[in-house]
Write a protein that holds these residues in place. Structure first.
Motif, PDB file in Angstrom:
ATOM      1  N   ASN A 130     -14.126  44.354 -44.986  1.00  0.00           N
ATOM      2  CA  ASN A 130     -14.961  43.256 -44.480  1.00  0.00           C
ATOM      3  C   ASN A 130     -14.102  42.126 -43.931  1.00  0.00           C
ATOM      4  O   ASN A 130     -14.404  41.538 -42.880  1.00  0.00           O
ATOM      5  N   ARG A 141     -12.738  43.008 -40.487  1.00  0.00           N
ATOM      6  CA  ARG A 141     -13.725  42.846 -39.404  1.00  0.00           C
ATOM      7  C   ARG A 141     -13.928  41.380 -39.033  1.00  0.00           C
ATOM      8  O   ARG A 141     -14.034  41.028 -37.859  1.00  0.00           O
ATOM      9  N   GLU A 142     -13.975  40.484 -40.094  1.00  0.00           N
ATOM     10  CA  GLU A 142     -14.182  39.062 -39.823  1.00  0.00           C
ATOM     11  C   GLU A 142     -12.999  38.481 -39.042  1.00  0.00           C
ATOM     12  O   GLU A 142     -13.177  37.702 -38.098  1.00  0.00           O
ATOM     13  N   GLY A 185     -13.080  39.448 -35.438  1.00  0.00           N
ATOM     14  CA  GLY A 185     -14.084  38.680 -34.706  1.00  0.00           C
ATOM     15  C   GLY A 185     -13.593  37.277 -34.372  1.00  0.00           C
ATOM     16  O   GLY A 185     -13.798  36.772 -33.269  1.00  0.00           O
ATOM     17  N   VAL A 186     -12.910  36.625 -35.378  1.00  0.00           N
ATOM     18  CA  VAL A 186     -12.372  35.281 -35.133  1.00  0.00           C
ATOM     19  C   VAL A 186     -11.337  35.306 -34.027  1.00  0.00           C
ATOM     20  O   VAL A 186     -11.290  34.449 -33.142  1.00  0.00           O
TER      21      VAL A 186
END
Length: 754
Positions: free
Chosen positions: A560, A563-564, A567-568
């Protein structure tokens, strides 16, 4: 080698209560780590000082490179200041309508480029001075273009720009750019000459010569070339002042040449040429004025020699500035090379330390792996194992002790197996002897028990002897019933021997019973220990399963996070793209402002040429030019802010990418840990099953030994009853005399040997 069960005498095990206490003890942070992880943690702690020193050195090299870049940025305007200064000095001594057009064009171009170059530094003070220089230069060019200034005015206006505006700009750039902070003596001297000596002294030398040109032109036009005493004193003062300034330049450049032979070889010829041309120019002025008391040299001649020495002076000045920029570039390159060299050294040391650590970990974990495998084999009852001893440290001593313990267990197993074989052989001999005694009890005195070398051998031998004597006695009784009394006495003696043999038989049976009880107790303890080992293995299996579940949860959390972070990073990159688009817009606005400024300047020049009719248009053009200047300044500040934002966004992108790589590495390490935990769980399951099998087998052995003990106890009871029977036989022998007749009838049923 023969495998035998392990007894309590072979290996000391903790009591059940102590085992439970150990299992309930909480394991600390270091206790949950493997040996490899502990060694890695120790290496990391020892490597922190090395990392800190490397970081400090890297920071120093990066700061040196950054300082060199900053110095190069702040010396870049010198490339515009030097030709602008030359253009302004070229105008001195000329009348407005005689000023070279290329000097005017160069002044305008270099003033614009100077402002653009200074704006890149971000220094507000330097930008303000550059803007003032640009404005004054354009104003001077406009006045010269409109022929509204005299040669005296040109001399004063150019002097104002050179001394009041340009000289402080040199100093401001030197201070803000920290040119004096360069580490090399050559760089410091170059910075001193480029930012102070030449910008200060050369204009003063030019001012002196320009003043001579104006004075000579005034004398020639107004006084027909005759020099008054006051004018002569002024000329001598200007010549002396010029000589003093030339000497100062020569002294400062000689200091510069003393710092480096290569620099001396490259620059000294240029400065010598400039010095000679300057001295020749002043010599021409001196000979054309002081030699005869009249001005005998023309203004054009003075302007000609002035142009020559100015060209040579600024050729040397430009070469000095080039050397200064080359010095800063070399310092930046050297700092970067040192930084990359340090990184390479640190990487090499890190790889070397990792290889060394890997070898140390292998030298520790390999013997531990052998010991673990050997222990697992030993727990399954395989005593034919030997751990290879490859070191002389504590692990080597532990391996040697383990081999000795395994050898002792093997010897004990062989001894127990031999005792088991002897016990079975004794049991078989007892069974055969019981068959013989049953035949003898039925009257067949021809049967004889097998005499063996064990404890039963003496009993059998005694019974055989008793049977032999009994048969002989009965035979004698049959053949000599007359000698019943003598036979009864012999029988009494034989009965005595039988009684002693029976007593010995009972004693031996009791001893065998005690030994079997001891063996039974030892095997029972071994069974309990095997059961405790099985319980421990089951608890270890449960712990490994819980650890595997924890690692699975960690993997999901790290996935997780990955993935974060991705994205950032994508959003920050989009923000960087938007800032680039803004930068393009700001550049367009800046170009529009410069074009507007140039148009306003041209409009002012045209308005000035139009006279009174263009006065109001000139006011509007000035307002437009001011607005363009304000727009240019604002776009410059916006461009600087955008560059800062872009740099910070790039740093954030790099940090996010580094974080992503760290998360990926952590994810792979956690996955590997999960695989290891699953392997440990499988091995623990096998260990638990094997321990259960050992406990079950040991319990079966206990049951078998207890049956053997019961059998030996029965033998002892039989021997005791035999002893009682012998005593009764003795009583019967005493009454034999009275029962002789009955005895002959009874002996008829016995089968006697021939």
């Amino acid at each position: 080698m023969t495998q035998v069960p392990l007894t309590n005498n072979d290996l000391s095990l903790p009591a059940t209560g102590n085992v439970a206490a150990q299992n309930n003890t909480q394991v600390g942070f270091l206790g949950r780590m493997s040996i490899s992880q502990k060694l890695m943690l120790s290496s990391l702690l020892f490597g922190i000082p090395l990392i800190a020193v490397g970081g400090m050195l890297s920071n120093n090299y990066l700061q040196s490179a950054q300082l060199a870049r900053q110095q190069a940025l702040y010396t870049a305007p010198y490339q515009n200041l030097e030709p602008l200064q030359l253009a302004l000095r070229t105008m001195r001594g000329y009348k407005a309508n005689e000023v070279p057009k290329d000097a005017l064009a160069t002044a305008l171009k270099q003033s614009d480029e100077l402002l653009a170059s200074v704006q890149k530094t971000g220094s507000k003070d330097a930008v303000g001075l550059a803007q003032q220089i640009q404005a004054d230069t354009k104003s001077l060019v406009g006045k010269i273009g409109s022929n509204s200034v005299s040669a005296d005015d040109i001399l004063k206006l150019t002097g104002d720009i050179l001394y009041t505006k340009m000289q402080p700009l040199f100093g401001s750039l030197a201070d803000k750019g920290q040119l004096a902070a360069t580490p090399s003596a050559q760089g410091r001297q170059l910075a001193q000459v480029s930012s102070d000596t030449l910008p200060t002294l050369l204009p003063k030398i030019g001012g002196a010569f320009g003043g001579l040109i104006v004075t000579f032109d005034d004398i020639s036009s107004k006084q027909k070339g005759v020099i008054t005493p006051v004018q002569k004193a002024q000329i001598e003062d200007q010549l002396n002042r010029a000589n003093e300034l030339i000497s100062q330049v020569d002294a400062q450049t000689q200091k510069l040449f003393a710092t480096d032979d290569n620099l001396k070889a490259n620059l000294q010829p240029l400065y010598k040429t400039a010095l000679d041309d300057t001295l020749k120019a002043f010599a021409v002025a001196k000979e054309g004025s002081l030699g005869s008391g009249k001005v005998t040299v023309s203004t054009n001649k003075l302007i000609e020699v002035s142009d020559k020495y100015l060209a040579s002076q600024y050729k040397a000045f430009g070469a000095t500035v080039d050397k200064l920029n080359a010095t800063f570039a070399a310092q930046e390159q050297q700092a970067n090379q040192r930084f990359y060299t340090l990184l390479a050294i640190l990487a090499g040391l890190t790889i070397l330390l990792l290889l060394l650590l890997r070898g140390i970990i292998a030298s520790i974990t390999r013997p531990l792996k052998f010991l673990t495998q050997a222990s697992q084999a030993l727990s399954t009852g395989n005593f034919n194992i030997k751990v290879p001893v490859t070191t002389q440290d504590e692990l080597g001593q532990l391996s040697s002790s383990f081999n000795n313990a395994a050898a002792q267990l093997r010897a004990n197993a062989e001894r127990n197996e031999q005792e088991s074989i002897e016990s079975k052989r004794l049991q078989n001999n007892i069974g055969e002897f019981l068959d013989v005694t049953m035949d003898i009890a039925e009257g067949d005195l021809t049967k004889r028990g097998k005499v063996t070398e064990d404890v039963l051998g003496n009993v059998v031998d005694s019974i055989n002897l008793m049977t032999e004597e009994l048969a002989h006695t009965l035979k004698s009784v049959q053949h000599a019933s007359a000698s019943v009394t003598d036979g009864s006495k012999a029988m009494l003696g034989t009965t005595q021997q039988i009684q002693e043999g029976a007593t010995m038989t009972a004693a031996e049976a009791q001893r065998v019973t005690a030994q079997m009880a001891q063996i039974t107790e030892q095997i029972r303890l071994m069974s309990e220990n095997a059961q405790a080992s099985a319980d421990t293995a089951r608890r270890a299996l449960l712990a490994s399963q819980q650890g595997q579940e924890a690692v699975t949860g960690t993997l999901e959390g790290m996935q997780n996070i990955r993935r974060e972070v991705q994205g950032v990073a994508k959003r920050i990159k989009n923000l960087g793209d938007r800032s680039l688009e803004i930068q393009e817009i700001v550049d367009t606005i800046s170009q529009i402002a410069r074009q507007t400024n140039l148009l306003a300047l041209n409009a002012s020049i045209e308005a000035a040429g139009a006279g009174e009719a263009g006065g109001r248009f000139s006011i509007v053009a000035d307002e437009v030019r001011k607005l363009a200047d304000t727009s240019s300044q604002a776009t410059g500040r916006i461009a600087g802010l955008i560059k800062n934002v872009q740099a910070e966004i790039q740093d954030v992108i790099i940090s996010v990418e580094d974080g992503t790589r760290e998360v990926e590495q952590g994810y792979r390490v956690a996955g590997s840990a999960g695989e290891r935990l699953r392997e440990i769980g499988a091995l623990t399951q096998q260990s638990a099953e094997l321990a259960e099998n050992i406990a079950s087998s040991t319990q079966h052995q206990v049951d078998g030994i207890e049956e053997v003990g019961g059998t030996v106890q029965q033998i002892a009871s039989i021997a005791q009853r035999s002893q009682d029977s012998v005593e009764q036989g003795r009583d019967a022998a005493e009454r034999l005399e009275k029962l002789a007749q009955d005895l002959n009838a009874s002996l008829s049923r016995f089968r006697l040997p021939a």
